[in-house]
Design an enzyme around this catalytic site. Structure first.
Site, PDB file in Angstrom:
ATOM      1  N   GLY A   1      -6.318   1.859   4.505  1.00 44.76           N
ATOM      2  CA  GLY A   1      -4.923   1.465   4.416  1.00 44.76           C
ATOM      3  C   GLY A   1      -4.524   0.884   3.079  1.00 44.76           C
ATOM      4  N   SER A   2      -3.709  -0.151   3.147  1.00 43.14           N
ATOM      5  CA  SER A   2      -3.039  -0.678   1.950  1.00 43.14           C
ATOM      6  C   SER A   2      -3.970  -1.331   0.947  1.00 43.14           C
ATOM      7  CB  SER A   2      -1.961  -1.671   2.366  1.00 43.14           C
ATOM      8  OG  SER A   2      -0.976  -1.033   3.149  1.00 43.14           O
TER       9      SER A   2
END
Length: 600
Positions: free
Chosen positions: A312-313
């Site tokens: 993810g981020s």
């Protein structure tokens, strides 16, 4: 020999001339002859008796000498294996960076049976079943009497069990000395050590071989007779390891997570100070691998190394760092974040449908974790350069660390690096990699841009890796990540005095059928470096499917799960690694961005 005549003529004639009886001469000569024969027989018998006595003396001397030799040596039994090279039992100890024992050897005994020597097989089988509840008396009795001459009963005995077997008193029971591997700290650092088992075995010794972890990866070195007295010193710190595992275990239970992992690494050397994966196991009693179900749910599965996840981020900082290093942007460059953003038929959304307006400065794209902003950065860079940069950081290859499981943890990368892959990879979706790779990549940014190769081996000398990004770019990346903690999605990791910088990542798990993602099942990660003014350590914390339920509704984002856990770990280990809490050091002149922890 000249025999004397019984009737010598001269004496006979002389006796007759004197009127004597010549028969007396014959009788006297016959008596003399008999005496002579007796003397010779006696001498012959005496000689024979002397030789017989000498033979007995020699024989009994040899027997006495042999018995004395046997009494002065260690007892040995026939081996169960064919003759060949000698079994090497000694294995080098494993220590932590401060010399504390993680793995060592212990003398114990095995139990085996020579069935021909058994006096009462039925009673012996019954008594053994009483001492060892996992054995069946009927099965053992059948094995004792089916014609085999040798069979193992137990490969390892405790002193108490050995005494109980002694008390059975059957001469067909034998003990064989052997070394076994002992892990005195139980579950602690289980996935690092891995475990061991017996290889080639004889009744009086057994070869110990590594079966997982560093025991298997460095098996040749640990078994080398020339280095058996030289312990293998690891980079981990037992105290730090214990604290990380304790916090992680508590968090896993509190947040109802399926699993958890953490890595603490030195940003300059790549030495791993702690590595945890939960659930875990006791290497003294390593469980057998599960034959059914998901292997990643087994306690044997090392989530820190074997697990490959869409992270993810946490990937967004790589997009910003590469764009800055290429001279495409600086920290304050306005990045397009307007909605809707559709690329190649795919709509790119923000977390929880946030709308951050038409543009955000680059540092704020990181602080609020904008997917659209990161996507535009990826498109600025281009797929070819993006892929090359991620590979240079080591994110697209198996982790290079001294664990047997590492080579099999291959990153999942699309064969065709299309435009949409460039978009999604910029915010950590579409490719999966190991947490160990993520830790090394963050260490590279934390140390000023020099590539880091993780290691579990402690050393006083380290060779700097090649430069991946400029020092200015690396410093700017850390400044941006500091804003994530002070004003963005990771405020719960803002431990006073330690200047934590990091990036959150909440990644929905792909559905098992391969069609889309499951919004209720997430992998949450917080990747951090500290202290931010001069990063010395990287900490990665990951939770598998956590749910925070203290509020009015369940929350599954990293800001509410992985971030507080990382903050507690840093709060505990900061003093242990010699970091003194100081006042905040200036991290640049970025404009503050205030917002509650809601974005990802």
């Amino acid at each position: 020999m000249i025999r004397t005549p019984l009737r010598p003529l001269a004496r006979i004639l002389d006796a007759r001339a004197r009127g004597q009886n010549p028969d007396t001469i014959e009788a006297a000569n016959l008596a003399a002859r008999h005496e002579e024969m007796k003397d010779r027989a006696r001498l012959q018998a005496e000689r024979r008796l002397r030789f017989l006595a000498l033979g007995f003396i020699v024989a009994f001397s040899v027997i006495a000498l042999r018995m004395g030799t046997l009494a002065a040596t260690e007892p040995s039994e026939l081996g169960t294996t064919s003759s060949g090279s000698e079994i090497t039992a000694q294995r080098a100890d494993i220590l932590d960076r401060k010399g504390r024992i993680l793995a060592t050897n212990m003398m114990t005994h095995s139990l085996y049976v020579q069935t021909a020597d058994l006096v009462d097989p039925a009673r012996t089988a019954s008594e053994l079943a009483r001492i060892f509840p996992d054995l069946d008396a009927e099965t053992m009795l059948r094995r004792f009497t089916d014609g085999r001459s040798f069979l193992w009963v137990k490969k390892v005995l405790s002193p108490e069990q050995m005494q109980e077997v002694h008390e059975i008193g059957d001469p067909g029971l034998y003990f064989g000395p052997r070394e076994m591997r002992l892990y005195p700290n139980g579950h602690l650092a289980a996935h690092i050590l891995g475990g061991s088992a017996f290889g080639n075995e004889g009744v009086d010794s057994a070869e110990v071989i590594g079966t997982a972890g560093i025991e298997k990866a460095l098996d040749t070195r640990l078994r080398d007779p020339a280095q058996s007295n030289t312990p293998l010193q690891l980079s981990i710190d037992l105290t730090l390891q214990a604290n990380v595992e304790e916090v992680l275990g508590t968090a896993m239970k509190t947040l109802n997570a399926k699993g958890a992992a953490a890595i603490l690494m030195d940003t300059h050397t790549g030495e791993i100070l702690a590595l945890a994966s939960l659930p875990d196991f006791d290497p003294n009693d390593r469980p057998a691998p599960a034959l059914t179900g998901d292997p990643s749910e087994s306690p044997l599965f090392n989530r820190s190394v074997q697990g490959v996840y869409e992270l993810g981020s946490t990937f967004k900082i790589f997009a910003v760092a590469q764009a800055m290093d290429l001279g495409l942007i600086n920290e304050n460059t306005e990045i397009d974040t307007k909605q809707p953003f559709v690329y190649d038929g795919f709509r790119i959304n923000e977390f929880d449908n946030h709308n951050y307006g038409p543009t955000l400065p680059a540092w704020e794209v990181i602080a609020v974790s904008s997917n659209i902003g990161s996507a535009h950065l990826g498109l600025m860079i281009g797929g070819e350069r993006q892929q090359a940069f991620l590979r240079t950081l080591g994110l697209l290859d198996p982790p290079k660390v001294e664990l047997a499981e590492a080579p099999g943890a291959r990153a999942l990368v699309p064969k065709n690096w299309s435009g949409i892959v460039t978009v999604t990879a910029s915010y950590g979706h579409g490719i999966s990699t190991s947490l160990m790779n993520l830790a090394a990549a963050y260490a590279t940014l934390g140390n000023g841009g020099l590539k880091i190769t993780p290691t579990l081996i402690h050393s006083d000398t380290h060779t700097p890796g090649p430069r991946v990004v400029s020092e200015d770019t690396a410093l700017a990346a850390v400044r941006m990540m500091r804003k994530v903690v002070t004003d963005g999605t990771a405020t719960f990791a803002d431990v006073p005095g330690y200047g934590v910088a990091g990036k959150t990542g909440t990644a929905e798990k792909p559905k098992k059928n391969g069609k889309g993602y499951d919004a209720d099942k997430v992998i949450n990660t917080f990747a951090s470096v500290f202290p931010a003014d001069n990063p010395k350590y990287v900490l990665i914390v990951t939770l598998d499917e956590p749910v925070e339920t203290a509020g009015s509704k369940p929350r599954r984002t990293a800001g509410y799960t992985a971030v507080p856990v990382a903050g507690e770990i840093i709060r505990r280990i900061g003093p242990l690694v010699g970091l003194r809490p100081d006042g905040e050091n200036p991290m640049g002149t970025l404009v503050a961005y205030k917002d509650p922890v809601a974005q990802e």
